[in-house]
Design a protein around this motif. Structure first.
Motif, PDB file in Angstrom:
ATOM      1  N   TYR A 238     -90.119 -64.126 -33.871  1.00 25.30           N
ATOM      2  CA  TYR A 238     -89.444 -62.429 -33.587  1.00 25.30           C
ATOM      3  C   TYR A 238     -89.367 -62.401 -31.654  1.00 25.30           C
ATOM      4  N   GLN A 239     -88.431 -61.804 -31.320  1.00 25.88           N
ATOM      5  CA  GLN A 239     -88.263 -61.291 -30.616  1.00 25.88           C
ATOM      6  C   GLN A 239     -87.895 -60.135 -29.751  1.00 25.88           C
ATOM      7  N   ALA A 240     -88.594 -59.628 -28.808  1.00 23.66           N
ATOM      8  CA  ALA A 240     -87.895 -57.811 -29.320  1.00 23.66           C
ATOM      9  C   ALA A 240     -87.081 -57.882 -27.862  1.00 23.66           C
ATOM     10  N   LEU A 241     -85.862 -57.148 -28.161  1.00 17.76           N
ATOM     11  CA  LEU A 241     -84.796 -56.570 -27.955  1.00 17.76           C
ATOM     12  C   LEU A 241     -84.920 -55.841 -26.151  1.00 17.76           C
ATOM     13  N   SER A 242     -86.232 -55.074 -27.411  1.00 14.13           N
ATOM     14  CA  SER A 242     -86.349 -53.908 -26.096  1.00 14.13           C
ATOM     15  C   SER A 242     -87.936 -53.781 -26.450  1.00 14.13           C
ATOM     16  N   SER A 243     -89.112 -53.326 -25.815  1.00 14.16           N
ATOM     17  CA  SER A 243     -90.465 -52.832 -26.321  1.00 14.16           C
ATOM     18  C   SER A 243     -90.138 -51.547 -25.382  1.00 14.16           C
ATOM     19  N   LEU A 291     -75.345 -54.465 -32.663  1.00 15.64           N
ATOM     20  CA  LEU A 291     -74.849 -55.377 -34.339  1.00 15.64           C
ATOM     21  C   LEU A 291     -74.725 -56.227 -33.163  1.00 15.64           C
ATOM     22  N   SER A 292     -73.711 -57.159 -32.733  1.00 16.47           N
ATOM     23  CA  SER A 292     -74.065 -57.728 -31.659  1.00 16.47           C
ATOM     24  C   SER A 292     -74.666 -59.155 -31.375  1.00 16.47           C
ATOM     25  N   HIS A 293     -75.759 -58.113 -31.108  1.00 15.80           N
ATOM     26  CA  HIS A 293     -77.213 -58.611 -30.822  1.00 15.80           C
ATOM     27  C   HIS A 293     -77.744 -59.676 -32.009  1.00 15.80           C
ATOM     28  N   ILE A 294     -77.832 -58.491 -32.575  1.00 13.82           N
ATOM     29  CA  ILE A 294     -78.708 -58.633 -33.702  1.00 13.82           C
ATOM     30  C   ILE A 294     -77.840 -60.539 -34.241  1.00 13.82           C
ATOM     31  N   SER A 295     -76.821 -60.198 -34.277  1.00 17.94           N
ATOM     32  CA  SER A 295     -76.245 -61.083 -35.173  1.00 17.94           C
ATOM     33  C   SER A 295     -76.425 -62.660 -34.290  1.00 17.94           C
ATOM     34  N   ASP A 296     -76.529 -62.460 -32.569  1.00 14.88           N
ATOM     35  CA  ASP A 296     -76.541 -63.167 -32.012  1.00 14.88           C
ATOM     36  C   ASP A 296     -77.326 -64.471 -32.817  1.00 14.88           C
ATOM     37  N   TYR A 297     -78.711 -62.870 -32.187  1.00 18.69           N
ATOM     38  CA  TYR A 297     -79.822 -63.874 -32.428  1.00 18.69           C
ATOM     39  C   TYR A 297     -80.403 -64.042 -33.765  1.00 18.69           C
ATOM     40  N   ARG A 298     -79.843 -64.229 -35.076  1.00 16.65           N
ATOM     41  CA  ARG A 298     -79.450 -64.438 -36.018  1.00 16.65           C
ATOM     42  C   ARG A 298     -79.211 -65.804 -35.781  1.00 16.65           C
ATOM     43  N   LYS A 299     -78.256 -66.299 -35.517  1.00 19.88           N
ATOM     44  CA  LYS A 299     -77.404 -67.278 -35.375  1.00 19.88           C
ATOM     45  C   LYS A 299     -78.741 -68.732 -34.793  1.00 19.88           C
ATOM     46  N   LYS A 300     -79.279 -68.019 -33.784  1.00 18.47           N
ATOM     47  CA  LYS A 300     -79.920 -69.052 -33.573  1.00 18.47           C
ATOM     48  C   LYS A 300     -81.438 -69.149 -33.791  1.00 18.47           C
ATOM     49  N   GLY A 301     -81.833 -68.433 -35.470  1.00 16.01           N
ATOM     50  CA  GLY A 301     -82.799 -68.365 -35.598  1.00 16.01           C
ATOM     51  C   GLY A 301     -84.080 -67.674 -35.498  1.00 16.01           C
ATOM     52  N   LYS A 302     -83.791 -66.772 -34.493  1.00 16.73           N
ATOM     53  CA  LYS A 302     -84.443 -65.735 -33.517  1.00 16.73           C
ATOM     54  C   LYS A 302     -84.290 -64.542 -34.778  1.00 16.73           C
ATOM     55  N   ILE A 303     -85.324 -63.645 -34.862  1.00 18.93           N
ATOM     56  CA  ILE A 303     -85.502 -61.818 -35.280  1.00 18.93           C
ATOM     57  C   ILE A 303     -85.522 -61.341 -33.955  1.00 18.93           C
ATOM     58  N   ALA A 304     -84.595 -60.632 -34.162  1.00 23.45           N
ATOM     59  CA  ALA A 304     -84.211 -59.383 -33.163  1.00 23.45           C
ATOM     60  C   ALA A 304     -85.290 -58.167 -33.446  1.00 23.45           C
ATOM     61  N   THR A 305     -85.772 -57.233 -32.536  1.00 26.07           N
ATOM     62  CA  THR A 305     -87.197 -56.865 -32.970  1.00 26.07           C
ATOM     63  C   THR A 305     -86.862 -55.954 -32.047  1.00 26.07           C
ATOM     64  N   GLY A 306     -87.726 -54.981 -32.410  1.00 24.80           N
ATOM     65  CA  GLY A 306     -87.466 -53.604 -31.562  1.00 24.80           C
ATOM     66  C   GLY A 306     -87.176 -52.238 -31.494  1.00 24.80           C
ATOM     67  N   LEU A 307     -86.728 -51.546 -30.962  1.00 19.95           N
ATOM     68  CA  LEU A 307     -85.395 -50.313 -30.987  1.00 19.95           C
ATOM     69  C   LEU A 307     -84.265 -50.752 -30.994  1.00 19.95           C
ATOM     70  N   LEU A 308     -84.197 -51.098 -32.234  1.00 20.58           N
ATOM     71  CA  LEU A 308     -82.342 -51.436 -31.838  1.00 20.58           C
ATOM     72  C   LEU A 308     -81.096 -50.928 -31.098  1.00 20.58           C
ATOM     73  N   TYR A 309     -81.133 -49.495 -32.242  1.00 20.56           N
ATOM     74  CA  TYR A 309     -79.732 -48.975 -32.039  1.00 20.56           C
ATOM     75  C   TYR A 309     -80.726 -46.709 -32.155  1.00 20.56           C
ATOM     76  N   ILE A 310     -79.620 -46.439 -31.266  1.00 24.99           N
ATOM     77  CA  ILE A 310     -80.225 -45.023 -31.070  1.00 24.99           C
ATOM     78  C   ILE A 310     -79.747 -44.095 -30.647  1.00 24.99           C
ATOM     79  N   ASN A 311     -79.389 -42.931 -31.445  1.00 29.06           N
ATOM     80  CA  ASN A 311     -78.002 -41.965 -31.135  1.00 29.06           C
ATOM     81  C   ASN A 311     -78.857 -41.082 -31.133  1.00 29.06           C
ATOM     82  N   GLN A 312     -78.220 -40.378 -30.426  1.00 27.51           N
ATOM     83  CA  GLN A 312     -79.555 -38.806 -30.441  1.00 27.51           C
ATOM     84  C   GLN A 312     -78.366 -37.933 -30.691  1.00 27.51           C
TER      85      GLN A 312
END
Lengths: 351, 595
Positions: A238-243, A291-312
């Protein structure tokens, strides 16, 4: 299962919050899940989040469906409102409760079976309808309550304890939520409370539909070396895209954050999240980028974690429908039945 | 911090706060569990092996274990350890078949014991089963020392005392009672292989104030007066009595005086009430018998009329602190307080006295006239002579004397075997899993929330009339059981195997007292602050694991662990296990002794 009650004695050095409550005051009854179940850590993370935000327990409504995950509202916030609904039908009940009283904090807890299989249709619609709530899926990739069959979130190639390999593509709940218009989407891991707790707090503060997909290993049926939802694989990949750091609105902000990769986001209730991005081209407010980050991580066998998307900027269900401000149970009969004159004036508009 | 070395017996021993605090290191939780199971005789024998006088100590011990008890840190009051010990003694069956056999064939070594108190008797108990011949010299007609002479019978009935003394005397001690040793030289000339001195601190102090000479007939030394009462030489006292001093002897004096005809008994203490040396429960017992304790009263003079003591004058003081923080007692300026009295009992301390030890025998004495000893071996500068109890390190208590006796016996045995007395045998330890099933432990891990139970007392109207009626009735079996349930089983240790841990946080989440944290390693001071609940009590250790897969370590603060075993119950991989740590200090003749 543990047969003794959790002892009443507490550590006098634990911190209490603005309400004078400690995390022991936010506990529920003693868990009946297997020892080491990720879901128990999610319970503990919810408790920590609630203590940290000084949430008055009676202002919280807990909702769940069926499954190991859906049992956990019994194990936290015993002084809050709760509804354990039918399998996969928690979104309907949550929607109804939310309609009746928009002043409460709504916390839905479900699992991959409850939300990605039997309740997938309900899930899609509650996301689409932008109900103001935090929806947590405790995702273990298996049907633990029925002894370990592959669930719809099991990654292709992942195997059950008995060796059966998943042949199908998995449903990625976080991707699905972003696609369907959720305005706060995160992924985390039950084993890492330093990441999970601020996400829960931010999710509860967020106005609109907030979703957290929590990898929550099933220690009994899906914790082998060839499972992608076990402790080993998750700790390793698991790898954090953001903390993020969460600062409740009452607290003065004392830490200063540098420019560049760090960002300060003020939520609608006045609380603030400090977002630290780990990749320079990652933009959590850009849906396609996320979405593209999540997909890219997935292809590398990694799990993208953290706050992935926010729209206020998205309006929630209540705003879109211009619903009444007060909880329905506080409306007087004069509000509900304003009299003949008002009826006549309404009728007049249709003539 | 470095990973904790749990193979060092001190680590887990320290977690068992009561046992660690006990001078004799009695395995307290072990015998409390046996009492809970109704196995009183087994509980008694554990005590007997460790502290030699369970029935006596169960009534009179200074209880260093109780202030140390973990229960006192998680709620208000510690477990009533001392009175549970008494329960084991009260309800035990005949133990004669369980006593260690004494060989008929002796080993040819002969040891002299001077003084018949707890230290000497412990040495006798430890050496007799090894084949030693033991001769006990006691100036009084009976053995027991301070246990007989200084503790009144309403606290320690004679039959309890006799029973436990006789277990040892009946093992074949050559008793030379009524024989006071007046010369160490002559004793050494009797050619014993070793000599042990356990003569206590026999010299009471009196207060020499103006008017003392004229009043001395009615001014008594506390411990001498108590001894006189114990042997029946003193059977009465004046109607009005003042007791000077705030220690346990003062409490025994005032309560005894009350029973011998003292109608108005007053205790006067120089310092503040909270500074009194007496154990809180002894003060409570005195107050329960309506004895007033006046604090901040400094005695000034004895007032006499016609050659007879009639009153004492006191100056009232208050407490102040000087610039260096030293406590001062400053006169308040109030008028002197005159308290009428017929007798005064001085319980203001006692001293060692060795006029009978010639100073040219190679036995060195320090500036306080105490023998110069090796603190571990209790050997004096004359290798043949050993000291123990109050005679060794100054006035202390029975359990300390017993502890000294055990160590001295080890030394004497090593010395007589021509081995190095510094090579102490290690304690015997056992670390054994208590797991019986997935959620079953061989100990009761459900934490009782009951508060400490008070020991019932006999009715005051009876006890104040008769010196020999025991005040404390002791727990009955039901109350004893309830009290045993308060014990947290601190000897059942939480043992962590870092190679099994999958870092699921289950233990962290369940721990009721937030003892466990997974965190980055750091120096101890930093680590103590970065735990979920800061570990501010530095007397209590941190248990630190080796590095885990995520480069964190498991840190457990031992301070408030309830030993409820929930961490081990919730652990999916048995990385946590509950293991009983049993430690018995090495006694003379230990099999672990190096040849």
């Amino acid at each position: 299962m543990t047969y003794i009650r959790k002892p009443k004695f507490a550590n006098p050095h634990i911190r209490s919050n603005d309400l004078g409550l400690t995390h022991r005051d936010y506990e529920g009854s003693l868990t009946t899940l297997c020892g080491g179940c990720g879901h128990d850590s999610i319970s503990a993370a919810i408790i920590q989040a609630a203590v940290g935000m000084s949430l008055p327990p009676h202002r919280v409504a807990k909702l769940s469906g069926i499954g190991c995950s859906s049992k956990i509202p019994a194990y936290f916030l015993s002084r809050s409102h709760g509804f354990n609904s039918v399998h996969g039908r928690m979104p309907s009940v949550a929607t109804g409760a939310n309609m009746a009283n928009k002043e409460l904090y709504f916390l839905g807890v479900s699992g991959d079976g409850d939300s990605a299989s039997i309740g997938l249709g309900q899930f899609c619609h509650i996301v689409r309808r932008r109900i103001n709530m935090l929806y947590i899926v405790a995702n273990n990739g298996t049907y633990g309550l029925t002894k370990g069959q592959l669930s719809a979130t099991a990654d292709p190639g992942s195997r059950t304890k008995s060796g059966e390999e998943s042949q199908y593509d998995n449903i990625d709940m976080a991707t699905l939520a972003i696609e369907l218009g959720a305005s706060f989407v995160a992924r985390s891991f039950s084993g890492d409370k330093s990441q999970l707790v601020p996400l829960i707090q931010a999710g509860l503060s967020h106005k609109g539909f907030a979703f957290i997909d929590v990898i929550s290993p099933c220690v009994t049926f899906n914790n082998t070396d060839f499972s992608t939802h076990g402790y080993k694989n998750t700790w390793e990949n698991y790898q954090a895209l953001s903390s993020i750091d969460y600062v409740p609105m009452r607290k003065e902000i004392t830490t200063s954050y540098g420019a560049g990769e760090d960002k300060e986001i003020t939520l609608h209730d006045g609380s603030v999240i400090h977002l630290h991005k780990t990749g320079s081209d990652y933009r959590p407010e850009d849906r396609d980028n996320a979405l593209s980050h999540i997909s890219d991580y997935r292809k590398k066998g990694k799990i993208a974690t953290g706050l992935l998307y926010i729209n206020q900027d998205q309006a929630d269900f209540h705003e879109l429908n211009d619903s009444v401000d007060k909880p329905l149970n506080t409306l007087a009969s004069s509000d509900l039945c304003p009299g003949n004159e008002v009826l006549q004036s309404i009728n007049e508009t249709f003539r | 911090m470095k990973a904790t070395d749990i193979s060092n017996p001190d680590y887990f021993h320290k977690v068992v706060d009561c046992q660690w605090a006990c001078p004799a290191h009695t395995p307290v939780p072990e015998y409390i569990r046996l009492i809970a199971a109704g196995r009183y005789t087994d509980a008694y024998m554990i005590n007997w092996h460790s502290n030699v006088f369970p029935g006596i100590l169960g009534r009179t011990c200074d209880r260093p274990c109780e202030p140390a008890c973990r229960r006192g840190r998680v709620e208000e009051q510690p477990v009533a350890i001392c009175r549970l010990k008494r329960v084991a003694a009260d309800y035990k069956e005949d133990i004669s078949t369980r006593l260690p056999p004494v060989p008929r064939k002796k080993n040819g070594k002969h040891v002299a014991l001077v003084g018949g108190g707890p230290a000497s008797l412990t040495v006798a108990r430890d050496l007799l089963p090894l084949g030693y011949e033991v001769t006990l010299f006691e100036k009084d007609r009976k053995s027991g020392g301070a246990m007989r002479t200084q503790i009144p019978r309403f606290r320690l009935p004679e039959e309890v005392l006799e029973e436990e003394l006789n277990y040892i005397l009946d093992m074949g001690v050559n008793c030379r009672f009524g024989e006071e040793i007046t010369s160490m030289r002559e004793l050494l000339e009797e050619n014993f292989d070793a000599v042990f001195v356990g003569t206590g601190a026999p010299l009471g102090k009196t207060l020499d104030l103006p008017g003392y000479q004229e009043s001395r007939e009615n001014v008594h030394t506390g411990i001498e007066w108590l001894a006189g009462v114990a042997f029946g030489h003193i059977t009465s006292i004046g109607r009005k009595v003042i007791v000077l001093g705030g220690g346990n002897t003062a409490m025994d004096c005032c309560r005894t005086a009350k029973r011998l005809g003292g109608e108005e008994v007053t205790v006067a203490v120089r310092s503040g009430f909270d500074e009194m040396k007496a154990s809180p429960w002894e003060i409570e017992d005195a107050q329960a018998e309506d004895i007033p304790i006046l604090n901040f009263h400094v005695p000034k003079r004895y007032i006499h009329e016609n050659g007879r003591l009639v009153a004492m004058e006191f100056e009232k003081v208050r407490r102040e602190f000087d610039a260096n923080g030293k406590r001062l007692l400053v006169p308040t300026g109030d008028a002197p307080v005159i308290i009428r009295c017929d007798d005064v009992l001085c319980a203001i301390g006692q001293e060692n006295s060795f006029p009978w030890v010639e100073r040219d025998l190679g036995i060195d004495f320090d500036q306080w006239d105490l023998p110069v000893l090796d603190k571990r071996t209790f050997q004096s500068s004359n290798p043949k002579v050993f000291f123990g109890g109050d005679a060794a390190l100054g006035p202390d208590n029975i359990i300390t004397a017993v502890a000294h006796g055990h160590e001295a016996a080890v030394s004497i045995d090593l010395f007589c075997s021509e081995a190095d007395v510094q090579q102490r045998p290690p304690p015997e330890t056992l670390l054994q899993s208590q797991k019986m099933g997935i959620h079953q432990w061989s100990y009761d891990n459900d934490i009782s929330i009951e508060l400490r139970h008070a020991v019932p007392h006999a009715d005051k109207s009876r006890t104040l009339k008769d010196l020999n009626i025991e005040v404390e009735l002791g727990f009955d079996q039901r109350l004893a059981y309830e009290e045993t349930m308060r014990c947290l089983n601190c000897d059942v240790q939480t043992v962590f195997s870092d190679n099994l841990c999958i870092e699921c946080d289950a233990c962290v989440d369940i721990c009721p007292t937030d003892c466990i944290t997974f965190t980055r390693n750091a120096e101890e001071a930093t680590l103590r602050q970065q735990l979920i609940a800061p570990a501010t009590n530095t007397d209590q250790d941190l248990y630190v694991s080796g590095e885990l897969k995520t480069h964190r370590v498991m840190v457990k603060s031992e301070d408030l662990c309830l030993h409820c075993g929930l961490c081990a119950e919730r652990c999916p991989t048995s990385a946590w296990d509950m293991r009983k740590f049993l430690l018995n200090t090495a006694k003379a003749g230990s099999p672990c002794q190096k040849p």
